[in-house]
Design a protein around this motif. Sequence first.
Motif, PDB file in Angstrom:
ATOM      1  N   PHE A 137      13.790  -3.371 -13.847  1.00 19.67           N
ATOM      2  CA  PHE A 137      15.362  -1.796 -13.860  1.00 19.67           C
ATOM      3  C   PHE A 137      16.183  -2.148 -12.903  1.00 19.67           C
ATOM      4  O   PHE A 137      14.542  -2.122 -11.810  1.00 19.67           O
ATOM      5  CB  PHE A 137      14.980  -0.737 -14.496  1.00 19.67           C
ATOM      6  CG  PHE A 137      14.438  -0.960 -15.962  1.00 19.67           C
ATOM      7  CD1 PHE A 137      15.084  -1.142 -17.447  1.00 19.67           C
ATOM      8  CD2 PHE A 137      12.685  -0.572 -16.309  1.00 19.67           C
ATOM      9  CE1 PHE A 137      15.031  -1.591 -18.293  1.00 19.67           C
ATOM     10  CE2 PHE A 137      12.790  -0.819 -17.773  1.00 19.67           C
ATOM     11  CZ  PHE A 137      13.422  -0.699 -18.679  1.00 19.67           C
ATOM     12  N   TYR A 190      13.125  -3.005  -9.953  1.00 20.23           N
ATOM     13  CA  TYR A 190      12.047  -2.313 -10.458  1.00 20.23           C
ATOM     14  C   TYR A 190      11.336  -3.177 -11.471  1.00 20.23           C
ATOM     15  O   TYR A 190      12.190  -3.122 -12.554  1.00 20.23           O
ATOM     16  CB  TYR A 190      11.770  -0.788 -10.411  1.00 20.23           C
ATOM     17  CG  TYR A 190      10.902  -0.728 -10.821  1.00 20.23           C
ATOM     18  CD1 TYR A 190      11.210   0.028 -12.389  1.00 20.23           C
ATOM     19  CD2 TYR A 190       8.973  -0.419 -10.313  1.00 20.23           C
ATOM     20  CE1 TYR A 190       9.648   0.523 -13.205  1.00 20.23           C
ATOM     21  CE2 TYR A 190       8.333  -0.217 -10.861  1.00 20.23           C
ATOM     22  CZ  TYR A 190       8.881   0.711 -12.354  1.00 20.23           C
ATOM     23  OH  TYR A 190       6.611   1.584 -12.899  1.00 20.23           O
ATOM     24  N   ALA A 216       9.226  -3.352 -14.506  1.00 20.26           N
ATOM     25  CA  ALA A 216       8.716  -2.666 -15.582  1.00 20.26           C
ATOM     26  C   ALA A 216       7.597  -3.077 -15.884  1.00 20.26           C
ATOM     27  O   ALA A 216       6.521  -2.945 -16.696  1.00 20.26           O
ATOM     28  CB  ALA A 216       9.375  -2.128 -16.203  1.00 20.26           C
ATOM     29  N   GLU A 225      -1.946   3.780 -17.922  1.00 21.10           N
ATOM     30  CA  GLU A 225      -1.656   5.082 -18.164  1.00 21.10           C
ATOM     31  C   GLU A 225      -0.265   4.800 -18.643  1.00 21.10           C
ATOM     32  O   GLU A 225       0.327   3.886 -18.286  1.00 21.10           O
ATOM     33  CB  GLU A 225      -1.896   4.983 -16.744  1.00 21.10           C
ATOM     34  CG  GLU A 225      -3.443   5.093 -15.997  1.00 21.10           C
ATOM     35  CD  GLU A 225      -2.862   5.056 -15.077  1.00 21.10           C
ATOM     36  OE1 GLU A 225      -3.598   6.527 -14.111  1.00 21.10           O
ATOM     37  OE2 GLU A 225      -3.274   3.699 -14.352  1.00 21.10           O
ATOM     38  N   SER A 226       0.640   6.485 -18.336  1.00 16.57           N
ATOM     39  CA  SER A 226       1.462   6.416 -19.250  1.00 16.57           C
ATOM     40  C   SER A 226       2.692   5.648 -17.839  1.00 16.57           C
ATOM     41  O   SER A 226       2.472   5.807 -16.382  1.00 16.57           O
ATOM     42  CB  SER A 226       1.731   7.522 -19.019  1.00 16.57           C
ATOM     43  OG  SER A 226       3.171   8.364 -18.731  1.00 16.57           O
ATOM     44  N   GLY A 227       3.639   5.252 -17.238  1.00 18.61           N
ATOM     45  CA  GLY A 227       4.125   4.201 -17.309  1.00 18.61           C
ATOM     46  C   GLY A 227       4.221   3.098 -16.873  1.00 18.61           C
ATOM     47  O   GLY A 227       4.699   2.383 -15.752  1.00 18.61           O
ATOM     48  N   CYS A 228       3.544   2.775 -17.324  1.00 26.15           N
ATOM     49  CA  CYS A 228       2.766   0.945 -16.973  1.00 26.15           C
ATOM     50  C   CYS A 228       3.784  -0.347 -17.370  1.00 26.15           C
ATOM     51  O   CYS A 228       3.398  -1.495 -17.131  1.00 26.15           O
ATOM     52  CB  CYS A 228       1.350   0.627 -16.923  1.00 26.15           C
ATOM     53  SG  CYS A 228       0.986   1.008 -18.560  1.00 26.15           S
ATOM     54  N   GLY A 229       4.153   0.551 -18.480  1.00 23.19           N
ATOM     55  CA  GLY A 229       5.182  -0.859 -18.847  1.00 23.19           C
ATOM     56  C   GLY A 229       4.917  -1.191 -20.361  1.00 23.19           C
ATOM     57  O   GLY A 229       5.068  -2.365 -20.547  1.00 23.19           O
ATOM     58  N   LYS A 230       4.381  -0.053 -21.145  1.00 23.07           N
ATOM     59  CA  LYS A 230       3.539  -0.451 -22.112  1.00 23.07           C
ATOM     60  C   LYS A 230       5.048  -0.061 -23.639  1.00 23.07           C
ATOM     61  O   LYS A 230       5.204  -1.309 -24.376  1.00 23.07           O
ATOM     62  CB  LYS A 230       2.829   0.942 -23.623  1.00 23.07           C
ATOM     63  CG  LYS A 230       1.630   0.881 -21.981  1.00 23.07           C
ATOM     64  CD  LYS A 230       0.430   1.566 -22.535  1.00 23.07           C
ATOM     65  CE  LYS A 230       1.023   2.736 -22.472  1.00 23.07           C
ATOM     66  NZ  LYS A 230       1.267   3.591 -21.633  1.00 23.07           N
ATOM     67  N   SER A 231       5.789   0.693 -23.145  1.00 26.88           N
ATOM     68  CA  SER A 231       6.338   0.898 -24.288  1.00 26.88           C
ATOM     69  C   SER A 231       7.788  -0.394 -23.942  1.00 26.88           C
ATOM     70  O   SER A 231       8.176  -0.898 -24.818  1.00 26.88           O
ATOM     71  CB  SER A 231       7.267   2.362 -24.527  1.00 26.88           C
ATOM     72  OG  SER A 231       6.825   3.029 -24.775  1.00 26.88           O
ATOM     73  N   THR A 232       8.484  -0.068 -23.220  1.00 33.53           N
ATOM     74  CA  THR A 232       8.946  -1.371 -22.437  1.00 33.53           C
ATOM     75  C   THR A 232       9.000  -2.925 -23.264  1.00 33.53           C
ATOM     76  O   THR A 232       9.737  -3.367 -23.576  1.00 33.53           O
ATOM     77  CB  THR A 232       9.664  -1.517 -21.248  1.00 33.53           C
ATOM     78  OG1 THR A 232       9.529   0.148 -20.306  1.00 33.53           O
ATOM     79  CG2 THR A 232      10.517  -2.003 -20.486  1.00 33.53           C
TER      80      THR A 232
HETATM   81  N1  LIG Z   1      15.981   2.157 -19.291  1.00 33.24           N
HETATM   82  C1  LIG Z   1      15.407   2.694 -18.499  1.00 33.24           C
HETATM   83  N2  LIG Z   1      15.895   1.917 -17.286  1.00 33.24           N
HETATM   84  C2  LIG Z   1      14.990   2.209 -15.954  1.00 33.24           C
HETATM   85  N3  LIG Z   1      13.727   2.412 -16.264  1.00 33.24           N
HETATM   86  C3  LIG Z   1      13.205   2.997 -17.327  1.00 33.24           C
HETATM   87  C4  LIG Z   1      13.429   2.186 -18.204  1.00 33.24           C
HETATM   88  N4  LIG Z   1      13.007   2.233 -19.549  1.00 33.24           N
HETATM   89  C5  LIG Z   1      11.987   2.381 -18.392  1.00 33.24           C
HETATM   90  N5  LIG Z   1      12.194   2.572 -17.611  1.00 33.24           N
HETATM   91  C6  LIG Z   1      10.658   2.500 -16.059  1.00 33.24           C
HETATM   92  O1  LIG Z   1       9.643   1.781 -16.604  1.00 33.24           O
HETATM   93  C7  LIG Z   1       8.194   2.329 -16.575  1.00 33.24           C
HETATM   94  C8  LIG Z   1       7.753   1.697 -17.699  1.00 33.24           C
HETATM   95  O2  LIG Z   1       7.711   2.778 -18.783  1.00 33.24           O
HETATM   96  P1  LIG Z   1       7.299   3.022 -20.498  1.00 33.24           P
HETATM   97  O3  LIG Z   1       7.246   1.406 -20.540  1.00 33.24           O
HETATM   98  O4  LIG Z   1       7.753   3.530 -21.247  1.00 33.24           O
HETATM   99  O5  LIG Z   1       5.230   2.955 -20.128  1.00 33.24           O
HETATM  100  P2  LIG Z   1       4.715   3.430 -20.977  1.00 33.24           P
HETATM  101  O6  LIG Z   1       5.550   3.208 -22.464  1.00 33.24           O
HETATM  102  O7  LIG Z   1       3.733   2.375 -20.253  1.00 33.24           O
HETATM  103  O8  LIG Z   1       4.158   5.284 -20.654  1.00 33.24           O
HETATM  104  C9  LIG Z   1       8.755   3.724 -15.964  1.00 33.24           C
HETATM  105  O9  LIG Z   1       8.238   3.336 -14.726  1.00 33.24           O
HETATM  106  C10 LIG Z   1       9.947   4.147 -16.817  1.00 33.24           C
HETATM  107  O10 LIG Z   1      10.031   4.868 -15.700  1.00 33.24           O
END
Ligand SMILES: Nc1ncnc2c1ncn2[C@@H]1O[C@H](COP(=O)(O)OP(=O)(O)O)[C@@H](O)[C@H]1O
Length: 323
Positions: free
Chosen positions: A15, A26, A28, A47-54
């Motif tokens: 991203f 960055y 992700a 942990e939260s923010g590590c990229g799981k949902s992405t």
């Molecule tokens: N659409 C996006 N644009 C920019 N940054 C993103 C976007 N989606 C997620 N991120 C960033 O990517 C990182 C991983 O996010 P995410 O996958 O939601 O983590 P998790 O699900 O593990 O909490 C985070 O730092 C988040 O801020």
Amino acid sequence: MFKPLLSLQRVGKEFPARGTGKGLSYKAVNEVSLDICPGETVGLVGESGCGKSTLGYLVLNLLDLTSGEILFEGQNFANLNKDQQRALKSQIQIVFQDPQSSLNPRFKIEQIVEEPLRLNGWRDKQKRKERVRQLLDKVGLGEEYLARFPHELSGGQRQRVAIARAISLNPKLIVLDEPTSALDVSVQAQILNLLKKLQRDLNLAFLFISHNLAVVRHLSNKVAVMYFGRIIELADTNELFNNPLHPYTKVLLQSIPNINPEKPLLVEVEGEIPTLHKSPLGCSFHSRCSIANDLCREAGPELQFIKEGHWVSCNAMSRGRKE
Ligand SMILES: Nc1ncnc2c1ncn2[C@@H]1O[C@H](COP(=O)(O)OP(=O)(O)O)[C@@H](O)[C@H]1O
Ligand SMILES: [Mg+2]
């Protein structure tokens, strides 16, 4: 023959990193390789923010890859025509953490569950109606729910509706993104049991994203531990919990409480956490790692095969193996 349903090969998603100057990005998701077999549950923790949902969204083709490849039954989504892409998309579904926001509040339950059918070639209205009833029955909801709106349901009932919708097109894989984190503990168990039953009945594979290690252990055949965009350890579930090798995994496992299962299960790991602006050289965990040495500050380790069913990304492990 070993044949994965889903195969991630060095998958990356970048991203734009705002506020760091032009052109910086960055990672992700960074060089993630992972296979999921038919009917299998792979847990994804971190942990939260590590990229799981992405990573989950990449699997669903809701986001474009920056690098690497995703193959579903050997096919690369990017190489398919529109019809084939639609057919493939129907094979992979998602259930989100919060059914409150994932279900359209203006639709009745019948419309919510019917929608994917309507959009995917189920032209016969009567057949759709029958299918919706059958789907609600599969998730333990009676006909009286058809005419209700999401806000008239409890959290657990809403999640059942989300699951009915997710299985409506007979998918082979469901990404479960923290599917029970927003629910009360007693309801969590019911939803997990329902997912397990549906998995058996329908031969579903799950990518089960959660920060709750106890739940992941209960449901998963193997577990991938993610840290700062990378998978740092991947092992069969029993192996991971009995013989964790990565220092980060060890800290995570120590944090499983025995008494209070509804508490978030990740403790704070000490040390400096990498940020967008300070992505470390070398191993991304070194600033928080108790056994890091000079090599770890310079070279990022790859995920390495330790033994059948166990991979780890840690310089200390690979050194140990060579000695
Ligand atoms: N659409 C996006 N644009 C920019 N940054 C993103 C976007 N989606 C997620 N991120 C960033 O990517 C990182 C991983 O996010 P995410 O996958 O939601 O983590 P998790 O699900 O593990 O909490 C985070 O730092 C988040 O801020
Ligand atoms: Mg998430």
